[in-house]
Motif scaffolding. Structure first.
Motif, PDB file in Angstrom:
ATOM      1  N   ARG A   1      55.445  14.818  21.756  1.00 54.36           N
ATOM      2  CA  ARG A   1      54.167  14.717  21.052  1.00 54.36           C
ATOM      3  C   ARG A   1      53.154  13.909  21.851  1.00 54.36           C
ATOM      4  NH1 ARG A   1      50.932  14.779  16.961  1.00 54.36           N
ATOM      5  NH2 ARG A   1      50.544  13.207  15.411  1.00 54.36           N
ATOM      6  N   ASN A   2      53.609  12.915  22.595  1.00 53.54           N
ATOM      7  CA  ASN A   2      52.693  12.035  23.314  1.00 53.54           C
ATOM      8  C   ASN A   2      52.402  12.473  24.740  1.00 53.54           C
ATOM      9  OD1 ASN A   2      52.192  10.159  21.252  1.00 53.54           O
ATOM     10  ND2 ASN A   2      54.183   9.243  21.594  1.00 53.54           N
ATOM     11  N   LYS A   3      53.030  13.538  25.188  1.00 55.90           N
ATOM     12  CA  LYS A   3      52.744  14.039  26.529  1.00 55.90           C
ATOM     13  C   LYS A   3      51.389  14.725  26.531  1.00 55.90           C
ATOM     14  CE  LYS A   3      56.820  14.929  29.201  1.00 55.90           C
ATOM     15  NZ  LYS A   3      57.622  15.929  29.854  1.00 55.90           N
ATOM     16  N   LYS A   4      50.626  14.483  27.580  1.00 55.42           N
ATOM     17  CA  LYS A   4      49.372  15.208  27.732  1.00 55.42           C
ATOM     18  C   LYS A   4      49.146  15.439  29.212  1.00 55.42           C
ATOM     19  CE  LYS A   4      45.876  11.722  28.301  1.00 55.42           C
ATOM     20  NZ  LYS A   4      44.536  11.364  27.981  1.00 55.42           N
ATOM     21  N   GLU A   5      48.417  16.469  29.498  1.00 54.44           N
ATOM     22  CA  GLU A   5      48.111  16.768  30.891  1.00 54.44           C
ATOM     23  C   GLU A   5      47.016  15.829  31.377  1.00 54.44           C
ATOM     24  OE1 GLU A   5      47.500  20.776  32.084  1.00 54.44           O
ATOM     25  OE2 GLU A   5      48.817  21.542  30.529  1.00 54.44           O
ATOM     26  N   VAL A   6      47.136  15.400  32.599  1.00 53.85           N
ATOM     27  CA  VAL A   6      46.130  14.540  33.202  1.00 53.85           C
ATOM     28  C   VAL A   6      45.063  15.432  33.824  1.00 53.85           C
ATOM     29  CG1 VAL A   6      45.715  12.764  34.924  1.00 53.85           C
ATOM     30  CG2 VAL A   6      47.863  12.766  33.651  1.00 53.85           C
ATOM     31  N   THR A   7      43.857  15.245  33.361  1.00 49.01           N
ATOM     32  CA  THR A   7      42.753  16.045  33.892  1.00 49.01           C
ATOM     33  C   THR A   7      42.272  15.417  35.204  1.00 49.01           C
ATOM     34  OG1 THR A   7      41.062  14.770  32.732  1.00 49.01           O
ATOM     35  CG2 THR A   7      42.032  16.642  31.537  1.00 49.01           C
TER      36      THR A   7
ATOM     37  N   ASP B   1      40.352  12.297  34.484  1.00 52.63           N
ATOM     38  CA  ASP B   1      41.182  11.130  34.177  1.00 52.63           C
ATOM     39  C   ASP B   1      41.774  10.531  35.449  1.00 52.63           C
ATOM     40  OD1 ASP B   1      40.751  11.430  31.460  1.00 52.63           O
ATOM     41  OD2 ASP B   1      42.613  12.544  31.123  1.00 52.63           O
TER      42      ASP B   1
END
Length: 67
Positions: A24-30, A33
């Motif tokens: 749930r807390n994983k997100k792609e680094v743009t 960012d």
């Protein structure tokens, strides 16, 4: 028999909760960012270098650094 069930189900529920939280807390680094992080890191390093240079110019026998 109640403790036996808790001993088996407890770790299973715990692993499931940890896996759910990680996913749930994983997100792609743009790229934006990543650029912001790099810029902040370089600013922090520059500030540390300036402080090191200031400390190198200070007389180690003076009392000014102890205040």
């Amino acid at each position: 028999m109640g403790w036996g069930i808790l001993t088996i189900l407890g770790p299973i529920v715990l692993v499931g909760a940890i896996a759910w939280a990680i996913l749930r807390n994983k997100k792609e680094v743009t790229p934006r960012d990543e650029a912001r992080t790099e810029r902040a890191t370089h600013e922090l390093y520059d500030k540390a270098d300036q402080q090191d240079a200031k400390d190198a110019r200070r007389d180690p026998l003076s009392d000014e650094g102890d205040r």
